[in-house]
Design a protein around this motif. Structure first.
Motif, PDB file in Angstrom:
ATOM      1  N   GLU A 186       0.903  -1.270  -0.143  1.00 16.28           N
ATOM      2  CA  GLU A 186      -0.031   0.056   0.201  1.00 16.28           C
ATOM      3  C   GLU A 186       0.976   1.221  -0.184  1.00 16.28           C
ATOM      4  O   GLU A 186       0.583   2.276  -0.890  1.00 16.28           O
ATOM      5  N   THR A 187       1.883   1.263   0.842  1.00 15.86           N
ATOM      6  CA  THR A 187       2.749   2.507   1.011  1.00 15.86           C
ATOM      7  C   THR A 187       3.755   2.471  -0.009  1.00 15.86           C
ATOM      8  O   THR A 187       4.450   1.521   0.158  1.00 15.86           O
ATOM      9  N   LEU A 188       4.016   3.391  -0.664  1.00  8.56           N
ATOM     10  CA  LEU A 188       4.978   3.446  -1.870  1.00  8.56           C
ATOM     11  C   LEU A 188       5.850   4.823  -1.820  1.00  8.56           C
ATOM     12  O   LEU A 188       5.129   5.849  -1.821  1.00  8.56           O
ATOM     13  N   VAL A 189       7.072   4.939  -2.032  1.00  7.51           N
ATOM     14  CA  VAL A 189       7.774   6.271  -2.416  1.00  7.51           C
ATOM     15  C   VAL A 189       8.552   6.200  -3.573  1.00  7.51           C
ATOM     16  O   VAL A 189       9.082   5.171  -3.734  1.00  7.51           O
ATOM     17  N   LEU A 190       8.316   7.039  -4.240  1.00 10.91           N
ATOM     18  CA  LEU A 190       9.241   7.245  -5.628  1.00 10.91           C
ATOM     19  C   LEU A 190      10.237   8.444  -5.595  1.00 10.91           C
ATOM     20  O   LEU A 190       9.918   9.586  -5.190  1.00 10.91           O
ATOM     21  N   LEU A 191      11.489   8.140  -5.727  1.00  9.43           N
ATOM     22  CA  LEU A 191      12.397   8.888  -5.666  1.00  9.43           C
ATOM     23  C   LEU A 191      13.168   9.248  -7.369  1.00  9.43           C
ATOM     24  O   LEU A 191      13.409   7.972  -7.672  1.00  9.43           O
ATOM     25  N   GLY A 192      13.107  10.092  -7.677  1.00  9.85           N
ATOM     26  CA  GLY A 192      13.525  10.279  -9.114  1.00  9.85           C
ATOM     27  C   GLY A 192      13.886  11.416  -9.918  1.00  9.85           C
ATOM     28  O   GLY A 192      13.576  12.528  -9.407  1.00  9.85           O
ATOM     29  N   ASP A 193      14.917  11.412 -10.656  1.00 15.27           N
ATOM     30  CA  ASP A 193      14.951  12.478 -11.700  1.00 15.27           C
ATOM     31  C   ASP A 193      13.917  11.982 -12.735  1.00 15.27           C
ATOM     32  O   ASP A 193      14.548  11.298 -13.721  1.00 15.27           O
ATOM     33  N   LEU A 194      13.014  12.622 -12.936  1.00 14.27           N
ATOM     34  CA  LEU A 194      12.044  12.415 -13.792  1.00 14.27           C
ATOM     35  C   LEU A 194      12.035  13.297 -15.189  1.00 14.27           C
ATOM     36  O   LEU A 194      11.050  13.201 -16.071  1.00 14.27           O
ATOM     37  N   ASN A 195      12.945  14.223 -15.255  1.00 18.61           N
ATOM     38  CA  ASN A 195      13.154  15.190 -16.352  1.00 18.61           C
ATOM     39  C   ASN A 195      11.747  15.671 -16.874  1.00 18.61           C
ATOM     40  O   ASN A 195      11.285  16.163 -17.499  1.00 18.61           O
ATOM     41  N   GLY A 196      10.820  16.053 -15.536  1.00 15.58           N
ATOM     42  CA  GLY A 196       9.839  16.799 -15.687  1.00 15.58           C
ATOM     43  C   GLY A 196       9.258  17.386 -14.613  1.00 15.58           C
ATOM     44  O   GLY A 196       9.621  16.672 -13.440  1.00 15.58           O
ATOM     45  N   THR A 197       8.332  18.405 -14.647  1.00 12.29           N
ATOM     46  CA  THR A 197       7.949  18.826 -13.172  1.00 12.29           C
ATOM     47  C   THR A 197       6.413  18.241 -12.992  1.00 12.29           C
ATOM     48  O   THR A 197       5.718  17.464 -13.633  1.00 12.29           O
ATOM     49  N   LEU A 225       0.017   9.470  -7.397  1.00 11.81           N
ATOM     50  CA  LEU A 225       0.912   9.503  -6.193  1.00 11.81           C
ATOM     51  C   LEU A 225       0.644  11.200  -5.732  1.00 11.81           C
ATOM     52  O   LEU A 225       0.408  11.963  -6.564  1.00 11.81           O
ATOM     53  N   ASN A 226       0.997  11.159  -4.477  1.00 10.06           N
ATOM     54  CA  ASN A 226       0.799  12.566  -3.891  1.00 10.06           C
ATOM     55  C   ASN A 226       2.148  13.232  -3.933  1.00 10.06           C
ATOM     56  O   ASN A 226       3.426  12.626  -4.212  1.00 10.06           O
ATOM     57  N   VAL A 227       2.177  14.546  -4.442  1.00 11.22           N
ATOM     58  CA  VAL A 227       3.252  15.261  -4.598  1.00 11.22           C
ATOM     59  C   VAL A 227       3.405  16.294  -3.471  1.00 11.22           C
ATOM     60  O   VAL A 227       2.823  16.613  -2.400  1.00 11.22           O
ATOM     61  N   ALA A 228       4.595  17.109  -3.399  1.00 14.49           N
ATOM     62  CA  ALA A 228       4.875  18.005  -2.061  1.00 14.49           C
ATOM     63  C   ALA A 228       4.076  18.905  -1.786  1.00 14.49           C
ATOM     64  O   ALA A 228       3.500  19.518  -2.908  1.00 14.49           O
ATOM     65  N   MET A 270       7.612  11.615  -4.482  1.00 12.96           N
ATOM     66  CA  MET A 270       6.428  11.190  -4.488  1.00 12.96           C
ATOM     67  C   MET A 270       5.817  10.089  -3.750  1.00 12.96           C
ATOM     68  O   MET A 270       6.585   9.367  -3.554  1.00 12.96           O
ATOM     69  N   ALA A 271       4.636  10.045  -3.243  1.00  9.67           N
ATOM     70  CA  ALA A 271       4.394   8.854  -2.393  1.00  9.67           C
ATOM     71  C   ALA A 271       2.680   8.522  -2.633  1.00  9.67           C
ATOM     72  O   ALA A 271       1.909   9.336  -2.776  1.00  9.67           O
ATOM     73  N   ARG A 272       2.785   7.043  -1.944  1.00  3.18           N
ATOM     74  CA  ARG A 272       1.165   6.730  -2.074  1.00  3.18           C
ATOM     75  C   ARG A 272       0.907   6.499  -0.830  1.00  3.18           C
ATOM     76  O   ARG A 272       1.712   5.783  -0.219  1.00  3.18           O
TER      77      ARG A 272
END
Length: 301
Positions: free
Chosen positions: A224-235, A248-251, A272-274
């Motif tokens: 259920e709980t997830l965190v994404l860390l990334g250089d996603l080359n986009g805002t 996902l939730n953003v800051a 981002m996070a879920r």
């Protein structure tokens, strides 16, 4: 003229999703720099005052209102540290970084629980491993991305987010389970393809395809709980990242413009996070990279 520009700026802010993405992905290009449209406001205000135009002064209120609605909350101070929280750091360390050990020390000094890195080179990896080892005994690396943790990691595996057009070896996605004191969370580290701005507009098709593949992987994640860390080359405003931002939730607080490091104009280094909240995000001091590191406070539910 100032009044017309003010109305146009307000319209672009309020209705940026209505700007078509063809030709040249103009919509995504606008959204990549959307917060910066606020810089038009002080210029318009000065012009309106110099011209003593009441109409222009009133019109300036429109982009002010639109910008405040979209981004005003990011200016609020971050929350006080509380229970069930993690601090994470995201950094593209650059494949041209001449001081990987110094970069690792700088990131560790911020005291995060998790560190996600991109553009890890094989020759630099031992330096990161050695420098992080005392405080981050657990780590996983797949291709050019890596995750370091204060807590045990299991189930580390490669994420296949390679666009079809890329035929050479290309490994930029990682997924692992972090066993935190507050429970298990799935941690994703990713580096999406670069975008280019040219005469024909924004070239982002590979980035968009990779984002869709990453979005599919996240949708299939059973934890259920997830965190994404990334250089996603986009805002987070860029519609090309909708497969991620729709899930996902953003800051909630902080701008943390991270690129380019010498004069940051945008944040493409994202957290981002879920089933968790990204309560605040900020930049850390520059390292030997062309990106600034960002640190985020994650509040777990």
């Amino acid at each position: 003229m100032p009044a017309a520009v003010a109305v146009l700026t307000a319209g672009l802010l309020a209705f940026h999703r209505a700007v078509p993405n063809t030709p040249g992905r103009v919509g995504s290009l606008l959204e990549a720099f959307l917060p910066r449209l606020g810089l038009v406001v002080p210029v318009l205000l000065v012009v309106a005052l110099l011209r003593r135009s009441a109409v222009a002064l009133v019109a300036v209120l429109l982009p002010v209102a639109a910008w405040t609605y979209l981004f005003g909350g990011l200016l609020m101070p971050g929350p006080e540290p509380g229970r069930h929280e993690l601090v994470v750091v995201q950094h593209n360390v650059s494949d041209e970084n001449t001081d990987p050990a110094g970069t690792a020390r700088a990131l560790a000094e911020a005291g995060p629980d998790l560190i996600g890195l991109q553009e890890l080179l094989p020759q630099a990896l031992p330096l990161y491993e050695e420098t992080f080892a005392p405080d981050y005994p657990y780590h996983a690396v797949r291709g050019t991305v890596g995750l370091w943790s204060k807590y045990p990691l299991t189930e580390a595996r490669l994420l296949d987010i390679k666009p079809q057009e890329i035929t050479e070896p290309w490994s930029r996605g990682l997924r692992a389970v972090v066993h935190t004191p507050h429970g298990e969370i799935a941690a994703y580290v990713a580096h999406l393809p670069s975008i280019r701005i040219g005469a024909t507009g924004l070239a982002s098709s590979r980035r968009d395809e990779s984002a869709a593949l990453l979005g599919d992987a996240i949708a299939a994640e059973q934890r259920e709980t997830l965190v994404l860390l990334g250089d996603l080359n986009g805002t987070v405003e860029d519609r090309g990242l909708a497969p991620l931002t729709s899930q996902l939730n953003v800051a909630e607080r902080g701008f943390a413009f991270s690129f380019p490091a010498a004069f940051p104009v945008t944040r493409i280094d994202l957290v981002m996070a879920r089933s968790a909240t990204v309560s605040h995000i900020r930049t850390l001091p520059a390292t030997g990279s062309d990106h600034l590191p960002v640190a985020a406070l994650i509040t777990l539910r």
